[in-house]
Motif scaffolding. Sequence first.
Motif, mmCIF file in Angstrom:
data_model
loop_
_atom_site.group_PDB
_atom_site.id
_atom_site.type_symbol
_atom_site.label_atom_id
_atom_site.label_comp_id
_atom_site.label_asym_id
_atom_site.label_seq_id
_atom_site.Cartn_x
_atom_site.Cartn_y
_atom_site.Cartn_z
ATOM 1 N N PRO A 146 0.738 -1.160 -0.038
ATOM 2 C CA PRO A 146 -0.095 0.098 0.147
ATOM 3 C C PRO A 146 0.988 1.259 -0.078
ATOM 4 C CG PRO A 146 -0.037 -0.989 2.187
ATOM 5 C CD PRO A 146 0.589 -2.049 1.185
ATOM 6 N N LEU A 147 2.035 1.300 0.544
ATOM 7 C CA LEU A 147 2.885 2.312 0.526
ATOM 8 C C LEU A 147 3.451 2.807 -0.786
ATOM 9 C CD1 LEU A 147 4.392 4.720 2.537
ATOM 10 C CD2 LEU A 147 6.404 3.171 2.140
ATOM 11 N N ARG A 148 3.531 1.989 -1.546
ATOM 12 C CA ARG A 148 4.241 2.396 -2.993
ATOM 13 C C ARG A 148 2.875 2.560 -3.827
ATOM 14 N NH1 ARG A 148 8.185 -2.681 -5.338
ATOM 15 N NH2 ARG A 148 9.671 -2.177 -3.612
ATOM 16 N N MET A 149 1.664 2.392 -3.185
ATOM 17 C CA MET A 149 0.672 2.765 -4.217
ATOM 18 C C MET A 149 0.069 4.025 -3.916
ATOM 19 S SD MET A 149 -0.160 0.432 -6.646
ATOM 20 C CE MET A 149 1.944 0.439 -6.596
ATOM 21 N N ALA A 150 0.161 4.394 -2.442
ATOM 22 C CA ALA A 150 0.081 5.737 -2.000
ATOM 23 C C ALA A 150 0.794 6.632 -2.685
ATOM 24 C CB ALA A 150 -0.047 5.580 -0.594
ATOM 25 N N CYS A 151 2.145 6.398 -2.642
ATOM 26 C CA CYS A 151 3.162 7.379 -3.219
ATOM 27 C C CYS A 151 2.700 7.621 -4.734
ATOM 28 C CB CYS A 151 4.511 6.851 -3.079
ATOM 29 S SG CYS A 151 5.102 6.910 -1.296
ATOM 30 N N ALA A 152 2.500 6.573 -5.413
ATOM 31 C CA ALA A 152 2.119 6.769 -6.780
ATOM 32 C C ALA A 152 0.837 7.417 -7.015
ATOM 33 C CB ALA A 152 2.021 5.302 -7.522
ATOM 34 N N LEU A 153 -0.108 7.306 -6.292
ATOM 35 C CA LEU A 153 -1.357 8.054 -6.198
ATOM 36 C C LEU A 153 -1.119 9.541 -6.035
ATOM 37 C CD1 LEU A 153 -4.045 5.674 -4.937
ATOM 38 C CD2 LEU A 153 -3.865 6.337 -7.189
ATOM 39 N N ALA A 154 -0.417 9.799 -5.068
ATOM 40 C CA ALA A 154 -0.059 11.218 -4.571
ATOM 41 C C ALA A 154 0.798 11.869 -5.598
ATOM 42 C CB ALA A 154 0.808 11.080 -3.251
ATOM 43 N N ALA A 155 1.677 11.036 -6.200
ATOM 44 C CA ALA A 155 2.483 11.647 -7.509
ATOM 45 C C ALA A 155 1.400 11.956 -8.618
ATOM 46 C CB ALA A 155 3.475 10.568 -7.631
ATOM 47 N N ALA A 156 0.413 11.296 -8.829
ATOM 48 C CA ALA A 156 -0.383 11.630 -10.082
ATOM 49 C C ALA A 156 -1.379 12.754 -9.864
ATOM 50 C CB ALA A 156 -1.188 10.361 -10.198
ATOM 51 N N PHE A 157 -2.065 12.762 -8.647
ATOM 52 C CA PHE A 157 -2.577 13.980 -8.153
ATOM 53 C C PHE A 157 -1.710 15.283 -7.982
ATOM 54 C CE2 PHE A 157 -5.505 10.547 -7.033
ATOM 55 C CZ PHE A 157 -6.657 10.977 -7.945
ATOM 56 N N ALA A 158 -0.523 15.131 -7.721
ATOM 57 C CA ALA A 158 0.396 16.233 -7.613
ATOM 58 C C ALA A 158 0.633 17.019 -8.756
ATOM 59 C CB ALA A 158 1.633 15.961 -6.865
ATOM 60 N N LEU A 159 0.195 16.455 -9.922
ATOM 61 C CA LEU A 159 0.313 17.041 -11.214
ATOM 62 C C LEU A 159 -0.657 18.341 -11.298
ATOM 63 C CD1 LEU A 159 0.799 14.156 -13.664
ATOM 64 C CD2 LEU A 159 2.575 15.559 -12.849
ATOM 65 N N LEU A 160 -1.738 18.485 -10.328
ATOM 66 C CA LEU A 160 -2.457 19.478 -10.533
ATOM 67 C C LEU A 160 -1.843 20.593 -10.056
ATOM 68 C CD1 LEU A 160 -5.701 17.917 -9.161
ATOM 69 C CD2 LEU A 160 -5.161 18.433 -11.459
ATOM 70 N N LEU A 161 -0.618 20.543 -9.449
ATOM 71 C CA LEU A 161 0.127 21.844 -8.777
ATOM 72 C C LEU A 161 1.492 22.333 -9.956
ATOM 73 C CD1 LEU A 161 0.316 20.838 -5.129
ATOM 74 C CD2 LEU A 161 -1.322 22.130 -6.256
ATOM 75 N N ARG A 162 1.502 21.412 -11.034
ATOM 76 C CA ARG A 162 2.627 21.378 -11.552
ATOM 77 C C ARG A 162 3.018 22.868 -12.391
ATOM 78 N NH1 ARG A 162 2.433 20.444 -17.299
ATOM 79 N NH2 ARG A 162 0.435 20.471 -18.046
ATOM 80 N N ARG A 163 2.018 23.791 -12.681
ATOM 81 C CA ARG A 163 2.175 25.089 -13.208
ATOM 82 C C ARG A 163 2.597 26.096 -12.294
ATOM 83 N NH1 ARG A 163 0.687 24.782 -18.404
ATOM 84 N NH2 ARG A 163 -0.774 23.035 -19.014
ATOM 85 N N ARG A 164 1.828 25.767 -10.945
ATOM 86 C CA ARG A 164 2.284 26.961 -10.029
ATOM 87 C C ARG A 164 3.462 26.689 -9.289
ATOM 88 N NH1 ARG A 164 -3.686 26.688 -7.160
ATOM 89 N NH2 ARG A 164 -3.397 24.546 -7.765
ATOM 90 N N MET A 165 3.646 25.480 -8.886
ATOM 91 C CA MET A 165 4.917 25.112 -8.091
ATOM 92 C C MET A 165 5.628 23.910 -8.678
ATOM 93 S SD MET A 165 3.238 25.102 -4.173
ATOM 94 C CE MET A 165 1.936 24.121 -4.530
ATOM 95 N N PRO A 166 6.246 24.109 -9.937
ATOM 96 C CA PRO A 166 6.965 22.938 -10.468
ATOM 97 C C PRO A 166 7.923 22.251 -9.880
ATOM 98 C CG PRO A 166 7.580 25.079 -11.359
ATOM 99 C CD PRO A 166 6.423 25.433 -10.520
#
Length: 367
Positions: free
Chosen positions: A32-52
């Motif tokens: 579950p830790l690996r999947m949680a990190c992968a999901l967090a990375a996917a949704f972190a892309l919503l911040l890519r323009r403001r905080m790359p």
Amino acid sequence: MTPRRLPVSLLDAALVAVSLLDVWAHFVAGEPLRMACALAAAFALLLRRRMPFFTFLLTLPAVLLSDAVFAALSALYTLGSLSRRRVLLAVCVLAFTVSDITSWPSPNFDPSNTSTLITLGYTAATAGAAVFLGQLVQTRHDLSLRIAEISEARDHQRLLTDQTVLARERAQLAREMHDVVAHQVSLIAVRAGALQVGTRDAEAKEAAATIRRLSVQTLDELRHMVSVLRASGGRPTELTPQPSLADLRQLVEGSGIEAELQTDLPDGLPPTVQRAIYRTVQEALTNVRKHAPGAGAAVRMCHEDGAVRVTVTNTAPTRPALPLPSAHYGLIGLHQRAALLGGTVTSGPTADGGYELRLELPAECTP
């Protein structure tokens, strides 16, 4: 034709969706830790323009702990397209490469193994490609801005050149009007004044007075026109005073011919329409005086159906016209002025040997 770009929100949603597919493809139920990190990375892309840079740091644990690396590559691309710090980009590429070839929490990195070195090169090349693509997009954007600035500067330079040429031509025209036309009209006024004083013939005296008055008015308008031409490069200057409908009766009475004015025009017509009417009547009476000596004229004006109609009709001349110089620009100018206001000017001979000029302009009265 420039292709339409996708909306930013739609593009971000697409990247998150692809990242989630990458997570699903590498799904491991017992970690579950690996999947949680992968999901967090996917949704972190919503911040890519403001905080790359911060977004890249959020995606790095997913690279270290799992095989879902699309989110991190997308963050690297965004960082490369927005950042100009080459050292930072190199460090991020190195961090991605090290995290990807390391199997945490049980690292399995053997520098002596050929396959490991090949994997290292491939991973570094993949991360570098994302950064280089981002840099390419940044350079393209910079070039577009530079081209736009150069185009704007070129247009501004062309405008300045055109204004300089126009100012030079206006200054030359002002000198010609001042040195030639104004001088000749002044001589006409002086000679007419002398004739008015020296003659005993009442008709000749009245004609000389009319010539002198018209010459003085012409000189006054010439002075205003010369001042307008010499004011090139400054704020727009209008001829003052501007003629209006209130000046029509004086114009008709001082035209030097027998003219009748009939008008039922209402108050509140736009100033541009009033000036067009005045200049049309002025040009028509001038043509009668020049080309139809001894003829009478009738000026009729009315306003109906949202339009102004002006008719200037003269009778047949009673004596032959004197040959006078003419550039034939008067009627052309009236046509152009009327066309700018959405109207028309028509003219032609009448059945009794006279001439008629008609002006029609759309005009609404303002309260």
